[in-house]
Design a protein around this motif. Structure first.
Motif, PDB file in Angstrom:
ATOM      1  N   TYR A  87     -36.126  69.878  -5.685  1.00 52.40           N
ATOM      2  CA  TYR A  87     -37.640  69.767  -5.295  1.00 52.40           C
ATOM      3  C   TYR A  87     -38.328  69.575  -6.807  1.00 52.40           C
ATOM      4  O   TYR A  87     -39.132  68.560  -6.987  1.00 52.40           O
ATOM      5  CB  TYR A  87     -37.959  70.930  -4.467  1.00 52.40           C
ATOM      6  CG  TYR A  87     -39.821  70.824  -4.359  1.00 52.40           C
ATOM      7  CD1 TYR A  87     -40.166  69.994  -2.972  1.00 52.40           C
ATOM      8  CD2 TYR A  87     -40.564  71.660  -5.336  1.00 52.40           C
ATOM      9  CE1 TYR A  87     -41.460  70.367  -2.697  1.00 52.40           C
ATOM     10  CE2 TYR A  87     -41.771  71.246  -4.988  1.00 52.40           C
ATOM     11  CZ  TYR A  87     -42.273  70.798  -3.768  1.00 52.40           C
ATOM     12  OH  TYR A  87     -43.660  70.722  -3.597  1.00 52.40           O
TER      13      TYR A  87
ATOM     14  N   ILE B  72     -39.326  76.247  -0.961  1.00 48.23           N
ATOM     15  CA  ILE B  72     -39.513  74.957  -0.865  1.00 48.23           C
ATOM     16  C   ILE B  72     -40.812  74.531  -0.010  1.00 48.23           C
ATOM     17  O   ILE B  72     -40.642  74.938   1.309  1.00 48.23           O
ATOM     18  CB  ILE B  72     -38.427  73.994  -0.573  1.00 48.23           C
ATOM     19  CG1 ILE B  72     -37.402  74.147  -1.545  1.00 48.23           C
ATOM     20  CG2 ILE B  72     -38.773  72.616  -0.579  1.00 48.23           C
ATOM     21  CD1 ILE B  72     -35.834  73.642  -1.379  1.00 48.23           C
TER      22      ILE B  72
ATOM     23  N   ASP C 139     -31.303  72.341  -3.173  1.00 50.70           N
ATOM     24  CA  ASP C 139     -32.565  71.991  -2.793  1.00 50.70           C
ATOM     25  C   ASP C 139     -33.711  72.369  -3.498  1.00 50.70           C
ATOM     26  O   ASP C 139     -34.710  71.702  -3.565  1.00 50.70           O
ATOM     27  CB  ASP C 139     -32.841  72.318  -1.353  1.00 50.70           C
ATOM     28  CG  ASP C 139     -32.011  71.355  -0.174  1.00 50.70           C
ATOM     29  OD1 ASP C 139     -31.652  70.154  -0.699  1.00 50.70           O
ATOM     30  OD2 ASP C 139     -31.812  71.844   1.021  1.00 50.70           O
ATOM     31  N   GLN C 140     -33.574  73.580  -3.999  1.00 49.86           N
ATOM     32  CA  GLN C 140     -34.851  74.223  -4.920  1.00 49.86           C
ATOM     33  C   GLN C 140     -34.782  73.494  -6.166  1.00 49.86           C
ATOM     34  O   GLN C 140     -35.949  73.182  -6.668  1.00 49.86           O
ATOM     35  CB  GLN C 140     -34.369  75.694  -5.081  1.00 49.86           C
ATOM     36  CG  GLN C 140     -34.696  76.557  -3.752  1.00 49.86           C
ATOM     37  CD  GLN C 140     -34.089  78.035  -3.987  1.00 49.86           C
ATOM     38  OE1 GLN C 140     -33.389  78.265  -4.739  1.00 49.86           O
ATOM     39  NE2 GLN C 140     -34.613  78.838  -2.987  1.00 49.86           N
TER      40      GLN C 140
END
Length: 274
Positions: A210, A176, A206-207
């Protein structure tokens, strides 16, 4: 094609299931002196009587995709071409493929394709969610796109390998960028042909968040809980052991990635994503 691959060779595809090959390539960029990649995948499904290509890859990968198809088809014709929706990474090689395989039909939600390719009007065959192609020994089923980019996006499912093709759904990245970095979603060289379980670490929320928040901007404003209920019902109806996103490694931990992707969408919707 060989299933014995380290993830670095993009000149060949990878056989990832019975009769299914992972094709396409990655777009490369330089991020502060480090090379990063962005998947643009296509998938070939071959039955005993017919074959279908799901998405076409980016025009930048045209020669690679054609070479991969030649090797995977081994002299057989390509019968069906299924762009999941009319956007460059998914349909950019349509005219090249239709010209190279004169008996192939373009299938899916084909509204407006005749405007772009009037010379191929007689080779456009509309297919709706729920319709099925008999490839011989396996069925390819067109599915509604529960998470979609354009209105006429469709997903697909192959009964032979138990694989669901999800277009822009279930996309994720591996590194990220910093919060103020507007670079495209990326992953590192050497990860281009790896299954999700072969990655150094499993995909994180989170990956996934994003890429979702940037590629599918509408998800910032829509609670996709009902969409994931539809995905779960579809998975319960059609056994699935692999998920093939256009932008991300092939997923072989379906339940784990389902939870990760749902959490990512919630993070985007609640404004918590980077």
């Amino acid at each position: 094609m060989s299933g014995d691959i380290t993830g670095t060779d993009l000149t060949e595809g990878r056989v990832i299931g019975d009769g299914v090959s992972w094709l396409g390539g990655c777009l490369s960029a330089n991020a502060e002196g480090q090379e990063v990649h962005y998947h643009v995948s296509a998938y070939l499904v071959v039955g005993s009587r017919a074959s279908i290509l799901v998405d076409t890859g980016d025009p930048a990968h045209r020669d690679t995709v054609l070479a991969q198809l030649d090797q995977a088809l081994a002299g057989r014709p390509l019968d069906f071409i299924f762009p999941t929706h009319p956007e460059i990474p998914h349909a950019g090689n349509v005219p090249t493929l239709l010209a190279r395989y004169p008996s192939a039909l373009l299938v899916g939600d084909i509204r407006d394709y005749a405007l772009h390719f009037p010379e191929y009007r007689d080779r456009l065959v509309a297919k709706a969610a729920g319709e099925v192609l008999d490839l011989g020994g396996r069925e390819f089923r067109f599915l509604p796109a529960f998470i979609r980019d354009l209105e006429n996006t469709l997903w697909g499912h192959d009964s032979g390998a138990g694989m669901m093709f999800v277009s822009d759904g279930f996309s994720y990245i591996h590194d990220i960028p910093a919060p103020d970095d507007d670079e495209e979603p990326v992953h590192l060289p050497g990860q281009c042909r790896l299954l999700s379980s072969e990655m150094p670490v499993p995909p994180t929320v989170d990956q996934a968040a994003y890429g979702t928040g940037r590629a599918l901007y509408w998800t910032k404003f829509v609670d996709v809980g009902k969409a994931f209920q539809g995905i779960e019902e579809t998975l319960a109806t059609f056994p699935t052991r692999l998920i093939g996103p256009a932008h991300g490694n092939v997923i072989d931990d379906v339940e784990g990635m389902l939870r990760t992707s749902l959490a990512a969408h919630r993070e985007v919707y609640e404004g918590l994503a980077l």
